[in-house]
Design a protein around this motif. Structure first.
Motif, short mmCIF file in Angstrom:
data_model
loop_
_atom_site.label_atom_id
_atom_site.label_comp_id
_atom_site.label_asym_id
_atom_site.label_seq_id
_atom_site.Cartn_x
_atom_site.Cartn_y
_atom_site.Cartn_z
N PRO A 77 -37.71 -43.52 20.59
CA PRO A 77 -39.12 -43.90 20.75
C PRO A 77 -40.05 -43.48 19.62
CG PRO A 77 -38.52 -42.16 22.29
CD PRO A 77 -37.24 -42.67 21.70
N VAL A 78 -39.66 -42.49 18.84
CA VAL A 78 -40.44 -42.11 17.66
C VAL A 78 -39.55 -42.14 16.41
CG1 VAL A 78 -41.80 -40.29 16.54
CG2 VAL A 78 -42.10 -40.75 18.99
N GLY A 79 -38.32 -41.69 16.56
CA GLY A 79 -37.39 -41.67 15.43
C GLY A 79 -37.09 -43.06 14.89
N GLY A 80 -37.35 -44.10 15.68
CA GLY A 80 -37.13 -45.47 15.24
C GLY A 80 -38.29 -46.06 14.46
N PHE A 133 -40.91 -35.89 12.48
CA PHE A 133 -41.80 -35.81 13.63
C PHE A 133 -43.03 -34.96 13.32
CE2 PHE A 133 -37.44 -36.40 15.14
CZ PHE A 133 -37.59 -37.61 15.81
N GLY A 134 -44.18 -35.44 13.74
CA GLY A 134 -45.43 -34.74 13.47
C GLY A 134 -45.69 -33.62 14.45
N LEU A 181 -48.09 -40.24 14.05
CA LEU A 181 -48.05 -39.01 13.26
C LEU A 181 -46.69 -38.79 12.59
CD1 LEU A 181 -49.93 -36.50 15.59
CD2 LEU A 181 -50.84 -37.78 13.64
N SER A 182 -45.72 -39.60 12.95
CA SER A 182 -44.38 -39.40 12.40
C SER A 182 -44.22 -40.15 11.08
CB SER A 182 -43.32 -39.88 13.40
OG SER A 182 -43.37 -41.27 13.57
#
Length: 487
Positions: free
Chosen positions: A316-319, A359-360, A368-369
């Motif tokens: 969900p964020v790493g992508g 990741f932020g 933020l990432s």
């Protein structure tokens, strides 16, 4: 004088060629780093070494035409670790992007000073062969294009269209600091036009290699992305990859493709590569422009990430990546175009970004990432596996990951398994399924948006100019990769 005719023989394989849909059973003889013979039943006594292929598919080593070494980690570190990951995916040549400004070497200036340092940092560290695409970021770089071609063998260049008013990770009001360009200069549509005119001038001065001198464009429109990013964040209804996709909408891609294509027409530059098209609208624009300007030799690129995962299945964020992973409907549209022959090559867009940088402060806030992730280690098996399920022939896989990018980018000795070509070969077991786990990758990235993806085939052995760099799925030996001068 050697008593042997060949240096080695790979026995009992099924050779996949990009120019024929027939898979040929036989052996591959190697001499002097090149393929010397492809035929059944080559006498094993003609070489001091034989490798048993066990009936596996022998693909030409993948030419991953879109990687980013040194963007988040030091270039000399990425050259070693991320080339190991690439080798896992059947990649034997990586084409990586480089530019002045923040990230990479974190400085501006002339390429006459910058590029030799790039070469020095990579030298002796890569496990695969490599070359660099170069981005002209300021007006003085346009005067260096001939030298980059003549002195360093660079034949491919890049424009990041969204940098005009957008940072690498999101909205930005400080373009000059990010790009480290001289005072008073702007990285905008006018600069893109001047890059095209300058490169066309280089092509005219180098008629013998003009077809190998091309310009690649990251097609997104900064103004639309900035407005939509603000709107999505203020509304707060979406999160994760869905929010990021909405903040960089597909019509932003389509409009940028249209602008880039018309500029190519206006400047007379006929060799244009449209990078990592991620959506139905982007492909629609690309096909429309090809019809509108048939004298432009457009090439269309898609990444493995945009083919294998989407906003619901990716981390969900790493992508987070540019352009974004899209909804499933766009994934299916990309596959329709690929199967119809509208896609010229498939790449990884590999950009290793470790967790501590990716990741932020709020690990759940995609805005933020950092943008980008690795994936070269899945290139050949991932495309083959999903492609086979959809009816993609083996030869088409070889064209998409080897022959087509090799031809476009001036890698004349690579791209197929035939006498005279570099003996870059990847053996693939088509019936060895496995599940992606980031911990199994040679990359230093600790997560993956491909996590849990089922891949139905495995790369078992890889040869770089005849030397084995992967054996039984494991990277072996010291780095043997070399810089490839393409002119």
């Amino acid at each position: 004088m050697s008593e042997f005719e060949f240096d080695s023989i790979i026995k009992n394989v099924r050779v996949v060629r990009p120019d024929t849909d027939t898979v040929e059973e036989g052996d591959i003889a190697v001499a002097g780093g090149r393929v010397a013979r492809v035929a059944p039943g080559i006498d094993a006594s003609l070489a001091p070494e034989t490798v048993e292929g066990r009936g596996r598919l022998a693909f030409p080593g993948a030419v991953d035409a879109h990687q980013h070494w040194g963007i988040y980690n030091p270039l000399d570190v990425d050259a070693r670790t991320e080339s190991r990951a690439a080798a896992q995916g059947g990649v034997t040549t990586g084409l990586t992007y480089i530019r002045t400004g923040q990230y990479y070497l974190n400085r501006g200036g002339d390429y006459a000073d910058f590029f030799p340092e790039v070469l020095a940092l990579a030298r002796g560290r890569a496990h695969i062969d490599y070359a660099f695409h170069v981005a002209p970021m300021q007006s003085s770089h346009l005067e260096e294009l001939d030298a980059l071609v003549d002195d360093f063998g660079v034949t491919s260049f890049k424009i990041f269209m969204f940098y005009g008013g957008h940072g690498l990770h999101g909205r930005s009001d400080d373009q000059s600091s990010f790009l480290m360009t001289p005072p008073g200069e702007r990285y905008d549509i006018a600069h893109f036009e001047f890059v095209m005119r300058a490169l066309q001038g280089v092509r005219e001065r180098h008629p013998g290699i003009a077809d190998r001198l091309s310009l690649s464009l990251h097609c997104e429109t900064a103004e639309i992305m900035s407005a939509y990013t603000r709107m999505v964040q203020e509304e707060g209804e979406l999160s994760g990859l869905a929010a990021y996709s909405a903040s960089r909408p597909p019509h932003s891609e389509g409009l940028a493709v249209t602008i880039a294509s018309y500029l190519a027409h206006a400047t007379g530059l006929p060799t244009i590569n449209l990078l990592h098209l991620s959506s139905a609208r982007a492909m629609e624009a690309a096909m429309t422009m090809a019809g509108a300007f048939p004298h432009i030799d457009f090439r269309r690129e898609v990444t493995l990430g945009h083919l294998l995962t989407d906003i619901d299945t990716g981390h969900p964020v790493g992508g987070k990546v540019n352009p974004p992973l899209r909804p499933r409907a766009d994934v299916e549209a990309l596959w329709e175009h690929l199967l119809a022959g509208h896609v010229d090559w498939v790449v990884s867009d590999h950009a290793c970004c470790k967790e501590e940088m990716k990741f932020g402060a709020d690990r759940d806030d995609v805005f933020l990432s950092k943008s980008g992730f690795g994936g070269a280690e899945y290139l050949l098996p991932g495309l083959f596996s999903e492609g086979r399920r959809r009816g993609l022939p083996e030869a088409a896989v070889a064209r998409l990951v080897s022959w087509n990018p090799a031809r476009r980018y001036g890698l004349r000795d690579k791209g197929t398994i035939a006498p005279g070509y570099d003996a870059d070969i990847a053996l693939l077991d088509p019936d060895a399924p496995w599940t992606v786990r980031a911990e199994d990758s040679e990359s230093t990235q600790e997560y993956s948006p491909f996590e849990g993806v089922e891949i139905g085939a495995s790369v078992t052995d890889v040869f770089l100019r005849g030397s084995r760099i992967v054996a039984d799925g494991k990277v072996v030996g010291d780095p043997q990769g070399s810089y490839v001068k393409r002119s």
